[in-house]
Design an enzyme around this catalytic site. Sequence first.
Site, PDB file in Angstrom:
ATOM      1  N   LYS A  29       0.819  -1.210   0.000  1.00 44.91           N
ATOM      2  CA  LYS A  29       0.000   0.000   0.000  1.00 44.91           C
ATOM      3  C   LYS A  29       0.856   1.264   0.000  1.00 44.91           C
ATOM      4  O   LYS A  29       0.576   2.223  -0.733  1.00 44.91           O
ATOM      5  CB  LYS A  29      -0.958   0.003   1.197  1.00 44.91           C
ATOM      6  CG  LYS A  29      -1.918   1.183   1.182  1.00 44.91           C
ATOM      7  CD  LYS A  29      -3.125   0.974   2.061  1.00 44.91           C
ATOM      8  CE  LYS A  29      -2.780   1.007   3.526  1.00 44.91           C
ATOM      9  NZ  LYS A  29      -3.984   1.190   4.364  1.00 44.91           N
ATOM     10  N   SER A  30       1.903   1.275   0.811  1.00 44.90           N
ATOM     11  CA  SER A  30       2.759   2.463   0.887  1.00 44.90           C
ATOM     12  C   SER A  30       3.384   2.778  -0.469  1.00 44.90           C
ATOM     13  O   SER A  30       3.426   3.938  -0.903  1.00 44.90           O
ATOM     14  CB  SER A  30       3.868   2.252   1.929  1.00 44.90           C
ATOM     15  OG  SER A  30       3.341   2.127   3.219  1.00 44.90           O
ATOM     16  N   ARG A  34       2.598   6.006  -3.312  1.00 43.87           N
ATOM     17  CA  ARG A  34       3.719   6.825  -3.781  1.00 43.87           C
ATOM     18  C   ARG A  34       3.918   6.692  -5.287  1.00 43.87           C
ATOM     19  O   ARG A  34       4.275   7.666  -5.962  1.00 43.87           O
ATOM     20  CB  ARG A  34       4.987   6.451  -3.011  1.00 43.87           C
ATOM     21  CG  ARG A  34       4.961   6.945  -1.556  1.00 43.87           C
ATOM     22  CD  ARG A  34       5.978   6.200  -0.693  1.00 43.87           C
ATOM     23  NE  ARG A  34       6.090   6.760   0.644  1.00 43.87           N
ATOM     24  CZ  ARG A  34       5.253   6.489   1.645  1.00 43.87           C
ATOM     25  NH1 ARG A  34       4.221   5.677   1.440  1.00 43.87           N
ATOM     26  NH2 ARG A  34       5.436   7.027   2.843  1.00 43.87           N
ATOM     27  N   GLY A 102      -5.332   7.849   5.850  1.00 39.24           N
ATOM     28  CA  GLY A 102      -4.476   8.845   6.459  1.00 39.24           C
ATOM     29  C   GLY A 102      -3.195   9.047   5.680  1.00 39.24           C
ATOM     30  O   GLY A 102      -2.677  10.168   5.583  1.00 39.24           O
ATOM     31  N   ARG A 130      -8.969  12.180  12.799  1.00 42.08           N
ATOM     32  CA  ARG A 130      -7.540  11.962  12.982  1.00 42.08           C
ATOM     33  C   ARG A 130      -6.751  13.270  12.902  1.00 42.08           C
ATOM     34  O   ARG A 130      -7.114  14.181  12.163  1.00 42.08           O
ATOM     35  CB  ARG A 130      -7.027  10.960  11.933  1.00 42.08           C
ATOM     36  CG  ARG A 130      -7.655   9.589  12.114  1.00 42.08           C
ATOM     37  CD  ARG A 130      -7.210   8.618  11.046  1.00 42.08           C
ATOM     38  NE  ARG A 130      -5.792   8.337  11.128  1.00 42.08           N
ATOM     39  CZ  ARG A 130      -5.152   7.545  10.276  1.00 42.08           C
ATOM     40  NH1 ARG A 130      -5.813   6.969   9.289  1.00 42.08           N
ATOM     41  NH2 ARG A 130      -3.854   7.313  10.417  1.00 42.08           N
ATOM     42  N   SER A 175       7.772   9.179  12.051  1.00 42.81           N
ATOM     43  CA  SER A 175       6.603   9.126  11.173  1.00 42.81           C
ATOM     44  C   SER A 175       7.047   9.209   9.721  1.00 42.81           C
ATOM     45  O   SER A 175       7.500  10.261   9.258  1.00 42.81           O
ATOM     46  CB  SER A 175       5.625  10.264  11.472  1.00 42.81           C
ATOM     47  OG  SER A 175       4.600  10.308  10.496  1.00 42.81           O
ATOM     48  N   GLN A 177       5.048   9.162   7.283  1.00 44.30           N
ATOM     49  CA  GLN A 177       4.092  10.014   6.587  1.00 44.30           C
ATOM     50  C   GLN A 177       4.516  11.475   6.648  1.00 44.30           C
ATOM     51  O   GLN A 177       4.496  12.183   5.639  1.00 44.30           O
ATOM     52  CB  GLN A 177       2.697   9.838   7.192  1.00 44.30           C
ATOM     53  CG  GLN A 177       2.086   8.474   6.950  1.00 44.30           C
ATOM     54  CD  GLN A 177       0.730   8.325   7.613  1.00 44.30           C
ATOM     55  OE1 GLN A 177       0.228   9.247   8.243  1.00 44.30           O
ATOM     56  NE2 GLN A 177       0.132   7.152   7.476  1.00 44.30           N
ATOM     57  N   ASP A 327       2.387  -0.828  11.897  1.00 46.61           N
ATOM     58  CA  ASP A 327       1.062  -1.310  11.495  1.00 46.61           C
ATOM     59  C   ASP A 327       0.804  -2.756  11.902  1.00 46.61           C
ATOM     60  O   ASP A 327      -0.327  -3.237  11.766  1.00 46.61           O
ATOM     61  CB  ASP A 327       0.903  -1.195   9.980  1.00 46.61           C
ATOM     62  CG  ASP A 327       0.764   0.244   9.517  1.00 46.61           C
ATOM     63  OD1 ASP A 327       0.216   1.057  10.290  1.00 46.61           O
ATOM     64  OD2 ASP A 327       1.210   0.552   8.404  1.00 46.61           O
ATOM     65  N   ARG A 358      -5.467   2.536  18.258  1.00 43.31           N
ATOM     66  CA  ARG A 358      -5.191   1.130  17.971  1.00 43.31           C
ATOM     67  C   ARG A 358      -4.596   0.414  19.179  1.00 43.31           C
ATOM     68  O   ARG A 358      -4.697  -0.812  19.283  1.00 43.31           O
ATOM     69  CB  ARG A 358      -4.265   1.028  16.755  1.00 43.31           C
ATOM     70  CG  ARG A 358      -4.348  -0.288  16.033  1.00 43.31           C
ATOM     71  CD  ARG A 358      -3.527  -0.260  14.756  1.00 43.31           C
ATOM     72  NE  ARG A 358      -4.299   0.160  13.607  1.00 43.31           N
ATOM     73  CZ  ARG A 358      -3.755   0.450  12.427  1.00 43.31           C
ATOM     74  NH1 ARG A 358      -2.450   0.401  12.267  1.00 43.31           N
ATOM     75  NH2 ARG A 358      -4.521   0.805  11.415  1.00 43.31           N
TER      76      ARG A 358
END
Length: 447
Positions: A29-30, A34, A102, A130, A175, A177, A327, A358
Amino acid sequence: MPDHAVPSPVSARPAARPLEGRIAVPGDKSISHRALMFGALAVGETAITGLLEGEDVLRTAAAMRLLGAEVERQGEGRWRVAGRGIGGLAEPDDVLDMGNSGTAARLICGVLAGHPIFAVMTGDASLRRRPMKRVTEPLAATGAIFRGREGGRLPLAIEGARDPLPLDYVLPLASAQVKSACLLAGLCAPGTTRVVEREATRDHSENMLRHFGATVRVGVEGAGRVIELEGQPELVAAPVAVPGDPSSAAFFAVAALLVPGSRLVIGNVGLNPLRTGLFDTLREMGASLTVEHPRTEGGEPVGDLLARGSELRGVDVPAERAPSMIDEYPILAVAAACARGQSRFRGLAELRVKESDRLLGTAAMLEAAGVRCVVEGDDLVIEGCGGKPPGGGTVRTHMDHRLAMSGLVLGLASRDGMRVDDGAFIATSFPGFTSLMNGAAGAGSIG
């Protein structure tokens, strides 16, 4: 795409048989997010294979179209992106709806910060709760303006900088992100953008920037890294082969480890060392988990993961490992619930700002299965059952796809199975999860 409104309960019974055979999980997914973004910022046409076609990534594809890139699906996992070049994105004529993602929301904030355009971003009920200030505050130093709800939450109005400034930013928390958003903003700024992370986080953005022709320098600083990006490069379209997502592979690997007699091969899994903390931890617990046919594809290490049924023991996971497996803690908690002895996961503050809290959600999932656990500050302490947990309870997912999938694996490994209050959000990251797991664990195990 409207907000999800009607819950879709799902149950998992104890696995009908050992997990066997060979499977392939969806694309990472990451890397998928991208690939679409960098393709939109590059000159020329980028061919992507293996793209994850879950709802989160499809939101990114839709956003790139609204920003002026040509984004076309050409077959299963095969996509074409005709980019606009650095600084060339167009002002969208509609709201950018990021759904539950997110990652997409925060990274696209970085993309927009460097473009002199106006955009409004929103998301579903979960994403609107969030925090976004952690990314908008550093990005504001480019000259971009962000106006959101209390706490900087979505919906968010974004006015990109006309003459963006390069950033020099030290991440207060690990992070990927926030780091990636800063680097994306730095593409449009002259000079050098510098980001310092005290703990190394996944480096897909750095790898992909190089793949598209940007100059990126990475230095080691203690346990962390210093990343420097030379601004205003000309990104040139390049093919991207997306490997299988290790976060998705984790659910099948743990299921195979916990069901006696299993022997399951998960093919073509991305094995970036900044993403494999879970696999290292499982091996420390005594897992029979090996890599076959290691290779490099598209600048990322890849291999086939072989998981065999194993008796696990408790583990103490240091806080500094969290960025490489942030994750995967819910599914690691399932493994710890079945292990012999106590496990402690340290330094999980980041889990409190995921799709849900979480950390508390994971503890509640274990308690619903009759597993003793306690949250101590930012640590999670689990008393393993030394075998099958009792099960029989209901997992409250709080619109969190990883809690939903972890709860179903817990049901497969328990004595009495588990119920999950809402499995609809699994499709955001892993379309086809239920059918693939039923194929490996026996028809009707999940339904």
